[in-house]
Motif scaffolding. Structure first.
Motif, PDB file in Angstrom:
ATOM      1  N   PHE A  97      41.299  51.515  38.683  1.00  7.47           N
ATOM      2  CA  PHE A  97      40.146  51.187  39.676  1.00  7.47           C
ATOM      3  C   PHE A  97      40.698  49.725  40.811  1.00  7.47           C
ATOM      4  CE2 PHE A  97      38.750  53.307  36.436  1.00  7.47           C
ATOM      5  CZ  PHE A  97      36.773  53.703  37.204  1.00  7.47           C
ATOM      6  N   LEU A  98      40.601  49.316  41.543  1.00  7.70           N
ATOM      7  CA  LEU A  98      41.171  48.578  42.149  1.00  7.70           C
ATOM      8  C   LEU A  98      40.211  47.247  42.423  1.00  7.70           C
ATOM      9  CD1 LEU A  98      43.513  50.139  45.155  1.00  7.70           C
ATOM     10  CD2 LEU A  98      43.286  49.659  42.866  1.00  7.70           C
ATOM     11  N   PRO A  99      39.883  45.742  43.193  1.00  5.54           N
ATOM     12  CA  PRO A  99      39.104  44.960  42.685  1.00  5.54           C
ATOM     13  C   PRO A  99      38.298  45.248  44.324  1.00  5.54           C
ATOM     14  CG  PRO A  99      41.589  44.341  43.438  1.00  5.54           C
ATOM     15  CD  PRO A  99      41.832  45.827  42.499  1.00  5.54           C
ATOM     16  N   GLU A 100      36.829  44.940  44.271  1.00  2.00           N
ATOM     17  CA  GLU A 100      36.484  44.911  45.500  1.00  2.00           C
ATOM     18  C   GLU A 100      36.984  43.885  46.333  1.00  2.00           C
ATOM     19  OE1 GLU A 100      31.797  44.255  46.814  1.00  2.00           O
ATOM     20  OE2 GLU A 100      32.740  43.696  44.805  1.00  2.00           O
ATOM     21  N   ASN A 101      37.368  42.578  46.008  1.00  2.00           N
ATOM     22  CA  ASN A 101      37.504  41.274  47.119  1.00  2.00           C
ATOM     23  C   ASN A 101      38.608  40.855  46.287  1.00  2.00           C
ATOM     24  OD1 ASN A 101      35.566  40.943  48.859  1.00  2.00           O
ATOM     25  ND2 ASN A 101      34.183  40.959  46.938  1.00  2.00           N
ATOM     26  N   LEU A 102      39.909  40.762  46.958  1.00  2.00           N
ATOM     27  CA  LEU A 102      41.226  39.962  46.300  1.00  2.00           C
ATOM     28  C   LEU A 102      41.161  38.783  46.861  1.00  2.00           C
ATOM     29  CD1 LEU A 102      43.227  40.235  43.866  1.00  2.00           C
ATOM     30  CD2 LEU A 102      44.734  41.761  45.343  1.00  2.00           C
ATOM     31  N   GLN A 103      41.516  38.079  46.764  1.00  2.00           N
ATOM     32  CA  GLN A 103      42.345  36.761  47.001  1.00  2.00           C
ATOM     33  C   GLN A 103      43.334  36.005  46.562  1.00  2.00           C
ATOM     34  OE1 GLN A 103      40.624  34.814  49.291  1.00  2.00           O
ATOM     35  NE2 GLN A 103      42.538  33.832  49.846  1.00  2.00           N
TER      36      GLN A 103
END
Length: 446
Positions: A97-103
């Protein structure tokens, strides 16, 4: 007594005075001088390969090019099947699973390292990463809830060269602080990096994570846009960045004090989804980042200059040829060869000097040395101050023109083509009133 010249004397006199033979001889000499010219290019490549060896050696101890893949949440699950022996076998597979938001916010601190004559650019990247996972949903895959191994779920971060890690990496997972460890249980998505088991279950939603990373690397720093929306912001004091990869910055500022760059990448811009099972997708094709570019160095400039060796030899020989036919000066092929070798020596002197001083100073010093050498030598058979100064002036123009070309990158081809056109036009203009058949007839009569 027969005073008429013998056949061999007439043949020698014809060869000595024939314009056509002179032109053919010049063409053959130019072809022969391609051998030392190619040897010079081989020398430059050899020195450049040595520099690359030094770069790899220093990078190997400091840290190579780095690519950050952050972050992937992996949940193992079990499947059952019957083997050839009619036995029920359990196999563990992985859902990613990949993140919804990535900063990602970072600062790249470059540093120049020196080994012998060579300069290598390395950096320390201070990165701050945060993001969140919206939910961990297995419903579309028809996997039974009791087969999902929630207690073995882990979060992994990809780092291409682990030697570059300088400090312990602590992961803030919601309200829990976890220490990341080297190695990843599954290499479906990430081949090299760190990981840690994280508390997750079927009801988990809006899982927040953050961590800080100090990373040593060389030349390039790349990122993989794993978020449904990925935002990357980088600042650095390096003034010559080269942005590379699948995405260029949406905003960037470059000046003498450094650069800033900001990327925004959506999951729609990539060719893989936010979740999958096994090795269905490869994320490295979407990498992007920055290369701390060393401006065209002296080996690259020397290689570029050596490509003009044939033009220099041909134009110089052309000047000597016009002096011959217009001023009745006889120049021996050996003298042509020596002048051609002097033109080739320019490039070896240039490479040798540029390894110790700036390329521009090395170029000026090499050009002056070769111009003086050829001019003094030409004066010995021209026997004319005017012709010698003309020869020197032409060489100054040629080397000045080449120097200008080497300073340009975007307009080098345009200026080079224009320069060759003007040169040809000048030669055609100066030779417009020459009666070539008259020269041939004169040489035949002689």
């Amino acid at each position: 007594m027969n005073d008429s010249p013998s056949f061999f004397e007439r043949l020698n006199n014809w060869i000595r005075n024939s314009v056509m033979v002179k032109l053919i001889s010049m063409a053959i000499l130019i072809l022969l001088l391609l051998i030392p010219a190619n040897m010079v290019e081989s020398l430059i490549r050899e020195r450049e390969y040595r520099r690359l060896d030094v770069i790899n050696e220093i990078s190997g101890t400091w840290g190579n090019d780095q690519t950050l893949t952050s972050a992937v949440l992996t949940v193992p699950y079990e499947i059952y099947f019957t083997n050839d022996k009619k036995e029920v076998v359990t196999q563990t597979q992985y859902a990613h699973f990949l993140p919804e938001n990535l900063q990602i916010d970072g600062e790249i601190s470059p540093e120049k390292r020196y080994r012998s004559l060579y300069e290598v650019v390395v950096y320390v990247a201070s990165l701050s990463v945060k993001g969140n996972f919206k939910n961990i949903d297995f419903s579309e895959w028809n996997i039974r809830s009791e087969d999902i191994l929630w207690n073995k779920a882990f979060l992994s971060i990809g780092i291409t060269d682990m030697r570059g890690i300088q400090e312990k990496i602590l992961l803030q997972w919601n309200d829990t602080t976890l220490s990341l460890n080297p190695g990843i249980e599954s290499n479906d998505v990430i081949e090299s990096g760190v990981s840690v088991k994280v508390p997750v279950n079927a009801e988990s939603a809006n899982l927040n994570f953050s961590y800080s990373l100090t990373l040593n690397g060389s030349k390039t720093l790349n990122f993989i846009p794993l978020g449904e929306e990925t935002n990357v912001s980088i600042i650095s004091s390096w003034s010559d960045p080269s942005f590379m990869g699948a995405f260029i910055p949406d905003e960037k500022t470059i000046n003498n004090s450094g650069f800033t760059a900001d990327w925004k990448v959506l999951h729609l811009n990539r060719n893989y989804p936010q979740k999958w099972r096994g090795e269905s997708f490869h994320v490295n094709t979407s990498s992007f980042g920055v290369n701390l570019l060393v401006p065209v160095d002296h080996y690259q400039k020397s290689t570029r200059s050596a490509k003009y060796a044939v033009m220099f030899i041909a134009l110089t020989f052309l000047i000597f040829f016009f002096v011959e036919i217009l001023n009745q000066k006889r120049i021996h092929p050996i003298q042509y060869i020596l002048v051609g070798l002097a033109l080739c020596i320019f490039y070896t002197v240039l490479v040798a000097l540029s390894e110790h001083i700036s390329f521009n100073l090395a170029y000026i010093a090499s050009a002056i040395a070769v111009i003086v050498l050829i001019s003094l030598y030409a004066s010995s058979f021209f026997k004319s101050t005017k012709l010698t100064l003309l020869c020197a002036l032409v060489l100054v123009i040629l080397y000045g023109f080449l120097f200008t070309l080497l300073q340009l990158q975007d307009y080098a081809l345009l200026l080079g083509s224009f320069g060759l056109f003007v040169t040809l036009a000048i030669v055609m203009y100066l030779s417009r009133n020459i009666n070539w058949y008259d020269f041939i007839n004169k040489s035949d009569k002689e």
